[in-house]
Design a protein around this motif. Structure first.
Motif, PDB file in Angstrom:
ATOM      1  N   ASP A  70      -6.568 -56.283  57.103  1.00  0.00           N
ATOM      2  CA  ASP A  70      -7.313 -56.477  58.088  1.00  0.00           C
ATOM      3  C   ASP A  70      -8.849 -57.417  57.400  1.00  0.00           C
ATOM      4  O   ASP A  70      -9.172 -58.123  58.088  1.00  0.00           O
ATOM      5  N   TYR A  71      -9.386 -56.821  56.496  1.00  0.00           N
ATOM      6  CA  TYR A  71     -10.625 -57.339  55.935  1.00  0.00           C
ATOM      7  C   TYR A  71     -10.217 -58.813  55.238  1.00  0.00           C
ATOM      8  O   TYR A  71     -10.993 -59.597  55.590  1.00  0.00           O
ATOM      9  N   TYR A  72      -9.204 -58.758  54.480  1.00  0.00           N
ATOM     10  CA  TYR A  72      -8.808 -60.185  53.902  1.00  0.00           C
ATOM     11  C   TYR A  72      -8.614 -61.128  54.874  1.00  0.00           C
ATOM     12  O   TYR A  72      -9.081 -62.373  54.494  1.00  0.00           O
ATOM     13  N   GLN A  73      -7.977 -60.883  55.807  1.00  0.00           N
ATOM     14  CA  GLN A  73      -7.638 -61.873  56.622  1.00  0.00           C
ATOM     15  C   GLN A  73      -8.800 -62.529  57.253  1.00  0.00           C
ATOM     16  O   GLN A  73      -8.903 -63.705  57.463  1.00  0.00           O
ATOM     17  N   GLN A  74      -9.962 -61.558  57.824  1.00  0.00           N
ATOM     18  CA  GLN A  74     -11.030 -62.009  58.423  1.00  0.00           C
ATOM     19  C   GLN A  74     -11.944 -62.809  57.422  1.00  0.00           C
ATOM     20  O   GLN A  74     -12.471 -63.597  57.959  1.00  0.00           O
ATOM     21  N   VAL A  75     -11.906 -62.200  56.127  1.00  0.00           N
ATOM     22  CA  VAL A  75     -12.729 -63.001  55.435  1.00  0.00           C
ATOM     23  C   VAL A  75     -12.228 -64.322  54.818  1.00  0.00           C
ATOM     24  O   VAL A  75     -13.078 -65.284  54.888  1.00  0.00           O
ATOM     25  N   GLU A  76     -11.011 -64.552  54.871  1.00  0.00           N
ATOM     26  CA  GLU A  76     -10.516 -65.896  54.413  1.00  0.00           C
ATOM     27  C   GLU A  76     -10.812 -66.723  55.688  1.00  0.00           C
ATOM     28  O   GLU A  76     -11.273 -67.887  55.129  1.00  0.00           O
ATOM     29  N   GLN A  79     -14.786 -71.181  57.480  1.00  0.00           N
ATOM     30  CA  GLN A  79     -15.623 -71.667  58.714  1.00  0.00           C
ATOM     31  C   GLN A  79     -17.136 -71.600  58.683  1.00  0.00           C
ATOM     32  O   GLN A  79     -17.790 -72.136  59.562  1.00  0.00           O
ATOM     33  N   SER A  80     -17.668 -70.888  57.821  1.00  0.00           N
ATOM     34  CA  SER A  80     -19.161 -70.780  57.858  1.00  0.00           C
ATOM     35  C   SER A  80     -19.674 -70.361  56.444  1.00  0.00           C
ATOM     36  O   SER A  80     -18.952 -70.199  55.477  1.00  0.00           O
ATOM     37  N   ARG A 133     -14.753 -56.877  62.606  1.00  0.00           N
ATOM     38  CA  ARG A 133     -14.308 -56.130  63.725  1.00  0.00           C
ATOM     39  C   ARG A 133     -12.922 -55.835  63.553  1.00  0.00           C
ATOM     40  O   ARG A 133     -12.118 -56.220  62.906  1.00  0.00           O
ATOM     41  N   ASP A 134     -12.560 -54.325  63.818  1.00  0.00           N
ATOM     42  CA  ASP A 134     -11.151 -53.721  63.875  1.00  0.00           C
ATOM     43  C   ASP A 134     -10.736 -53.507  62.325  1.00  0.00           C
ATOM     44  O   ASP A 134      -9.495 -54.190  62.198  1.00  0.00           O
ATOM     45  N   VAL A 135     -11.407 -53.597  61.421  1.00  0.00           N
ATOM     46  CA  VAL A 135     -11.062 -53.352  60.150  1.00  0.00           C
ATOM     47  C   VAL A 135     -10.469 -52.024  59.650  1.00  0.00           C
ATOM     48  O   VAL A 135     -11.296 -51.164  59.418  1.00  0.00           O
ATOM     49  N   TRP A 136      -9.006 -51.905  60.123  1.00  0.00           N
ATOM     50  CA  TRP A 136      -8.635 -50.360  59.782  1.00  0.00           C
ATOM     51  C   TRP A 136      -7.924 -50.334  58.293  1.00  0.00           C
ATOM     52  O   TRP A 136      -7.614 -49.312  57.854  1.00  0.00           O
ATOM     53  N   SER A 137      -7.704 -51.702  57.839  1.00  0.00           N
ATOM     54  CA  SER A 137      -7.033 -51.480  56.400  1.00  0.00           C
ATOM     55  C   SER A 137      -7.350 -52.780  55.593  1.00  0.00           C
ATOM     56  O   SER A 137      -8.051 -53.809  56.128  1.00  0.00           O
ATOM     57  N   PHE A 193     -10.666 -58.352  45.525  1.00  0.00           N
ATOM     58  CA  PHE A 193     -11.899 -57.757  46.498  1.00  0.00           C
ATOM     59  C   PHE A 193     -13.063 -58.423  45.847  1.00  0.00           C
ATOM     60  O   PHE A 193     -13.832 -58.787  46.819  1.00  0.00           O
ATOM     61  N   THR A 194     -13.525 -58.282  44.602  1.00  0.00           N
ATOM     62  CA  THR A 194     -14.788 -58.791  44.334  1.00  0.00           C
ATOM     63  C   THR A 194     -14.901 -60.298  44.092  1.00  0.00           C
ATOM     64  O   THR A 194     -16.082 -60.700  44.497  1.00  0.00           O
ATOM     65  N   GLN A 195     -13.802 -60.911  44.169  1.00  0.00           N
ATOM     66  CA  GLN A 195     -13.908 -62.508  44.498  1.00  0.00           C
ATOM     67  C   GLN A 195     -14.217 -62.783  45.733  1.00  0.00           C
ATOM     68  O   GLN A 195     -14.869 -63.897  46.269  1.00  0.00           O
ATOM     69  N   SER A 196     -13.726 -61.823  46.686  1.00  0.00           N
ATOM     70  CA  SER A 196     -13.734 -62.013  48.204  1.00  0.00           C
ATOM     71  C   SER A 196     -15.438 -61.888  48.384  1.00  0.00           C
ATOM     72  O   SER A 196     -16.117 -62.722  49.182  1.00  0.00           O
ATOM     73  N   LEU A 197     -16.005 -61.146  47.843  1.00  0.00           N
ATOM     74  CA  LEU A 197     -17.314 -60.715  48.038  1.00  0.00           C
ATOM     75  C   LEU A 197     -18.395 -61.766  47.517  1.00  0.00           C
ATOM     76  O   LEU A 197     -19.241 -62.314  48.022  1.00  0.00           O
ATOM     77  N   SER A 198     -18.042 -62.376  46.190  1.00  0.00           N
ATOM     78  CA  SER A 198     -18.742 -63.398  45.771  1.00  0.00           C
ATOM     79  C   SER A 198     -18.651 -64.690  46.701  1.00  0.00           C
ATOM     80  O   SER A 198     -19.560 -65.474  46.486  1.00  0.00           O
TER      81      SER A 198
END
Length: 362
Positions: free
Chosen positions: A101-107, A112-113, A94-98, A263-268
């Motif tokens: 924001d994406y990396y913080q939530q993904v981390e 956690q899941s 939610r609320d991914v403006w930059s 970015f691609t490591q976050s996807l993996s």
């Protein structure tokens, strides 16, 4: 030959601008995207999907009335689809403006899941991937040898680094130098054009005008020789020409392998080995148009050597970098198109305008 290249270059820019459906009409070259991999049973893919992550990216499009939250509506439709059709666990970013924001939530999510069977982006995009507002991720001011240099790195698409530099002589005008030394962190939130106008406005206040130059080009006698509608433009031009500049500002675009692989490591980390990444946007599955390769051209990522490139499309590039099945539309895509294509895919229907690439195919 030069005219032919220029013609092709012009056509490719036009196609990019209108985000055309038939961006690449050569069926043989695009066939690997929709022929062999057009059905679910051709893929080593977790089916049914048990865990789904939806990533609606938010951005304000200038000069339009479009809501920056437009992507949340198709996300809600897909959330309901996956829950009712597969009884899947569905999460949303939610609320991914930059991208920050994406990396913080993904981390947090990775810690956690467990990973997901589907990660689906819904956003604006292009041949080099999803687009967010251009945001600064690094900024520094250095002063050495009487020279000052402000350097900013920003990104709207992961892996494409926008560089802005401002250089100046710290001894030329102490008011300007003191302003840069104390106020440079405030520039981080501004667009490059706004920074230029701000500093030019300051320059106009503190840097004297060369009156001899001004009279030579913009005296009343000189203005009388030009049409009245051009007077304001000519006066503004004389303000620039006849006032010694206090700074030089440059912008450029380049590839940042570190940011791309971040970015691609976050996807993996988000997607199971037998899961799928889906980019719901314009052109992630389109073959890049034929262009004259220049530093500031689009398709920089596709034409690079990243992950064994150049690659036929952004979908091919991400699949090679992540080792995951990756999919995305060919040509333009509305919010409805994105929803329809995902539902058709999950229902086992092959689609002409959907590019699906498995790692083994790269």
């Amino acid at each position: 030959m030069k005219n032919i290249v220029s013609f092709r270059f012009g056509i490719s820019l036009l196609l990019l601008w209108i985000c055309a459906v038939d961006v690449y009409s050569d069926e043989n070259q695009a066939m690997p995207c929709w022929s062999f991999y057009g059905r679910l049973n051709n893929l080593k893919l977790q089916q049914p999907p048990r865990r789904v992550l939806l990533v609606p990216l938010l951005s304000r499009e200038p000069h339009t009335t479009e809501s920056p939250r437009w992507s949340e509506q198709p996300a809600r439709i897909l959330e309901a689809f996956y829950r009712s059709r597969f009884n899947a666990v569905v999460r949303l970013l939610r609320d991914v403006w930059s991208w920050k924001d994406y990396y913080q939530q993904v981390e947090q999510m990775v810690q956690q899941s467990p990973p997901f069977d589907r990660v689906i982006f819904i956003s604006h995009g292009g041949f080099d991937g999803p687009v967010l507002e251009n945001a600064v991720f690094w900024q520094d001011l250095q002063v050495a040898g009487g020279k000052g240099k402000l350097l900013q790195f920003s990104e709207a698409q992961p892996g494409l680094k926008n560089e802005l530099s401002i250089t100046y002589d710290v001894e030329k005008n102490h008011v300007f130098s003191e302003y840069m030394a104390s106020r440079w962190p405030e520039l981080v939130t501004m667009k490059s054009t706004d920074i230029w106008h701000l500093l030019k406005g300051l320059e106009k206040q503190i840097q004297p005008l060369d009156n001899a130059c001004y009279q030579h080009y913009c005296s009343p006698d000189k203005l009388s020789t030009s049409p009245a509608e051009q007077h304001e433009y000519r006066l503004n031009l004389c303000e620039l020409i006849c006032r010694e500049s206090l700074f030089e500002q440059k912008t450029s675009v380049g590839i940042s392998p570190e940011r791309f692989f971040h970015f691609t490591q976050s996807l993996s980390s988000l997607v199971t080995a037998d899961g799928m990444i889906f980019f719901g946007a314009c052109n992630p599955g389109s073959a890049a148009p034929v262009t004259v390769v220049e530093k500031d051209e689009a398709e920089l990522l596709l034409n690079s050597t990243l992950a064994g490139g150049p690659h036929n499309s952004y979908v091919h590039l991400v699949s090679a970098a992540t080792g995951r099945i990756t999919a995305g539309p060919i040509g333009s895509s509305s919010a409805k198109d994105i929803v329809d294509r995902i539902i058709m895919f999950e229902s086992g229907h092959p689609q002409r305008n959907l590019c699906i690439v498995a790692p083994a195919a790269n």
